[in-house]
Design a protein around this motif. Structure first.
Motif, PDB file in Angstrom:
ATOM      1  N   LEU A  64     -11.937  21.732  28.820  1.00 48.05           N
ATOM      2  CA  LEU A  64     -11.981  22.405  27.543  1.00 48.05           C
ATOM      3  C   LEU A  64     -10.590  22.724  27.046  1.00 48.05           C
ATOM      4  N   ASP A  65      -9.706  23.069  27.936  1.00 47.18           N
ATOM      5  CA  ASP A  65      -8.329  23.388  27.593  1.00 47.18           C
ATOM      6  C   ASP A  65      -7.431  22.353  28.263  1.00 47.18           C
ATOM      7  N   PRO A  66      -6.735  21.520  27.490  1.00 46.77           N
ATOM      8  CA  PRO A  66      -5.923  20.465  28.091  1.00 46.77           C
ATOM      9  C   PRO A  66      -4.834  20.982  29.033  1.00 46.77           C
ATOM     10  N   SER A  67      -4.390  22.204  28.882  1.00 48.67           N
ATOM     11  CA  SER A  67      -3.346  22.726  29.759  1.00 48.67           C
ATOM     12  C   SER A  67      -3.901  23.325  31.051  1.00 48.67           C
ATOM     13  N   LEU A  68      -5.214  23.427  31.193  1.00 53.16           N
ATOM     14  CA  LEU A  68      -5.813  24.045  32.371  1.00 53.16           C
ATOM     15  C   LEU A  68      -5.464  23.323  33.670  1.00 53.16           C
ATOM     16  N   PRO A  69      -5.505  21.987  33.746  1.00 55.60           N
ATOM     17  CA  PRO A  69      -5.125  21.334  35.012  1.00 55.60           C
ATOM     18  C   PRO A  69      -3.705  21.682  35.458  1.00 55.60           C
ATOM     19  N   ASP A  70      -2.780  21.860  34.518  1.00 56.65           N
ATOM     20  CA  ASP A  70      -1.420  22.236  34.888  1.00 56.65           C
ATOM     21  C   ASP A  70      -1.385  23.630  35.514  1.00 56.65           C
ATOM     22  N   VAL A  71      -2.136  24.551  34.934  1.00 60.58           N
ATOM     23  CA  VAL A  71      -2.188  25.919  35.461  1.00 60.58           C
ATOM     24  C   VAL A  71      -2.818  25.909  36.851  1.00 60.58           C
ATOM     25  N   LEU A  72      -3.906  25.166  37.015  1.00 61.47           N
ATOM     26  CA  LEU A  72      -4.569  25.107  38.317  1.00 61.47           C
ATOM     27  C   LEU A  72      -3.667  24.469  39.362  1.00 61.47           C
ATOM     28  N   GLY A  73      -2.900  23.459  38.972  1.00 60.73           N
ATOM     29  CA  GLY A  73      -1.975  22.824  39.893  1.00 60.73           C
ATOM     30  C   GLY A  73      -0.907  23.790  40.380  1.00 60.73           C
ATOM     31  N   GLN A  74      -0.453  24.657  39.510  1.00 59.35           N
ATOM     32  CA  GLN A  74       0.565  25.630  39.881  1.00 59.35           C
ATOM     33  C   GLN A  74      -0.003  26.744  40.779  1.00 59.35           C
ATOM     34  N   LEU A  75      -1.281  27.012  40.636  1.00 60.14           N
ATOM     35  CA  LEU A  75      -1.906  28.072  41.428  1.00 60.14           C
ATOM     36  C   LEU A  75      -2.412  27.595  42.781  1.00 60.14           C
ATOM     37  N   ARG A  76      -2.493  26.293  42.984  1.00 56.03           N
ATOM     38  CA  ARG A  76      -3.092  25.748  44.205  1.00 56.03           C
ATOM     39  C   ARG A  76      -2.421  26.264  45.472  1.00 56.03           C
ATOM     40  N   LEU A  77      -1.107  26.146  45.579  1.00 53.79           N
ATOM     41  CA  LEU A  77      -0.411  26.559  46.797  1.00 53.79           C
ATOM     42  C   LEU A  77      -0.518  28.062  47.054  1.00 53.79           C
ATOM     43  N   PRO A  78      -0.289  28.932  46.062  1.00 50.31           N
ATOM     44  CA  PRO A  78      -0.453  30.371  46.335  1.00 50.31           C
ATOM     45  C   PRO A  78      -1.888  30.742  46.739  1.00 50.31           C
ATOM     46  N   VAL A  79      -2.870  30.118  46.113  1.00 48.65           N
ATOM     47  CA  VAL A  79      -4.267  30.425  46.450  1.00 48.65           C
ATOM     48  C   VAL A  79      -4.583  29.950  47.865  1.00 48.65           C
ATOM     49  N   LEU A  80      -4.111  28.765  48.241  1.00 47.52           N
ATOM     50  CA  LEU A  80      -4.336  28.275  49.601  1.00 47.52           C
ATOM     51  C   LEU A  80      -3.645  29.166  50.629  1.00 47.52           C
ATOM     52  N   ALA A  81      -2.429  29.610  50.327  1.00 48.73           N
ATOM     53  CA  ALA A  81      -1.705  30.487  51.250  1.00 48.73           C
ATOM     54  C   ALA A  81      -2.427  31.824  51.414  1.00 48.73           C
ATOM     55  N   LEU A  82      -2.883  32.400  50.319  1.00 45.16           N
ATOM     56  CA  LEU A  82      -3.605  33.662  50.389  1.00 45.16           C
ATOM     57  C   LEU A  82      -4.922  33.498  51.143  1.00 45.16           C
ATOM     58  N   THR A  83      -5.630  32.413  50.870  1.00 42.21           N
ATOM     59  CA  THR A  83      -6.891  32.157  51.566  1.00 42.21           C
ATOM     60  C   THR A  83      -6.659  31.995  53.063  1.00 42.21           C
ATOM     61  N   GLY A  84      -5.620  31.237  53.424  1.00 37.18           N
ATOM     62  CA  GLY A  84      -5.305  31.067  54.841  1.00 37.18           C
ATOM     63  C   GLY A  84      -4.964  32.384  55.516  1.00 37.18           C
ATOM     64  N   ALA A  85      -4.200  33.230  54.832  1.00 37.83           N
ATOM     65  CA  ALA A  85      -3.850  34.545  55.392  1.00 37.83           C
ATOM     66  C   ALA A  85      -5.085  35.413  55.568  1.00 37.83           C
ATOM     67  N   LEU A  86      -5.992  35.383  54.605  1.00 42.06           N
ATOM     68  CA  LEU A  86      -7.217  36.184  54.705  1.00 42.06           C
ATOM     69  C   LEU A  86      -8.131  35.681  55.813  1.00 42.06           C
ATOM     70  N   VAL A  87      -8.232  34.364  55.956  1.00 39.22           N
ATOM     71  CA  VAL A  87      -9.045  33.796  57.044  1.00 39.22           C
ATOM     72  C   VAL A  87      -8.445  34.199  58.390  1.00 39.22           C
ATOM     73  N   LEU A  88      -7.141  34.073  58.530  1.00 41.66           N
ATOM     74  CA  LEU A  88      -6.482  34.460  59.776  1.00 41.66           C
ATOM     75  C   LEU A  88      -6.696  35.946  60.069  1.00 41.66           C
ATOM     76  N   ALA A  89      -6.563  36.788  59.057  1.00 37.60           N
ATOM     77  CA  ALA A  89      -6.800  38.224  59.242  1.00 37.60           C
ATOM     78  C   ALA A  89      -8.242  38.489  59.658  1.00 37.60           C
ATOM     79  N   GLY A  90      -9.185  37.754  59.070  1.00 37.02           N
ATOM     80  CA  GLY A  90     -10.588  37.911  59.450  1.00 37.02           C
ATOM     81  C   GLY A  90     -10.850  37.487  60.880  1.00 37.02           C
ATOM     82  N   LEU A  91     -10.208  36.400  61.302  1.00 39.39           N
ATOM     83  CA  LEU A  91     -10.368  35.943  62.679  1.00 39.39           C
ATOM     84  C   LEU A  91      -9.783  36.946  63.672  1.00 39.39           C
ATOM     85  N   VAL A  92      -8.621  37.484  63.364  1.00 40.20           N
ATOM     86  CA  VAL A  92      -7.990  38.472  64.241  1.00 40.20           C
ATOM     87  C   VAL A  92      -8.841  39.743  64.302  1.00 40.20           C
ATOM     88  N   ALA A  93      -9.290  40.222  63.151  1.00 34.63           N
ATOM     89  CA  ALA A  93     -10.119  41.434  63.118  1.00 34.63           C
ATOM     90  C   ALA A  93     -11.430  41.222  63.869  1.00 34.63           C
TER      91      ALA A  93
END
Length: 81
Positions: A1-30
């Protein structure tokens, strides 16, 4: 719907993956500290599956094979004879 959306999602991919990985690791430790082996194992299995399979497939398999049947068993336990 928004032609610029894929660019925004591409920029957010690495931070979201890093945060998700940190949360999964914290959940496993807890979970390990609390000795909650079943939920910790479930989280580890879902996280491992998500690294090798598409996220939608992993979610569908987890929901259909584990999460929904668990709720059905709870409901059946509440049903009077």
């Amino acid at each position: 719907l928004d032609p610029s959306l894929p660019d925004v999602l591409g920029q957010l991919r690495l931070p979201v993956l890093a945060l998700t990985g940190a949360l999964v690791l914290a959940g496993l430790v807890a979970g390990a500290r609390a000795r909650a082996w079943l939920p910790t194992g479930e989280l580890a299995l879902v996280a491992a599956a998500a690294t090798v399979a598409p996220a939608l497939l992993v979610f569908a398999a987890w929901f259909g094979a584990w999460h929904a049947p668990r709720h059905l068993v709870r409901l059946l336990d509440l049903q009077p004879d």
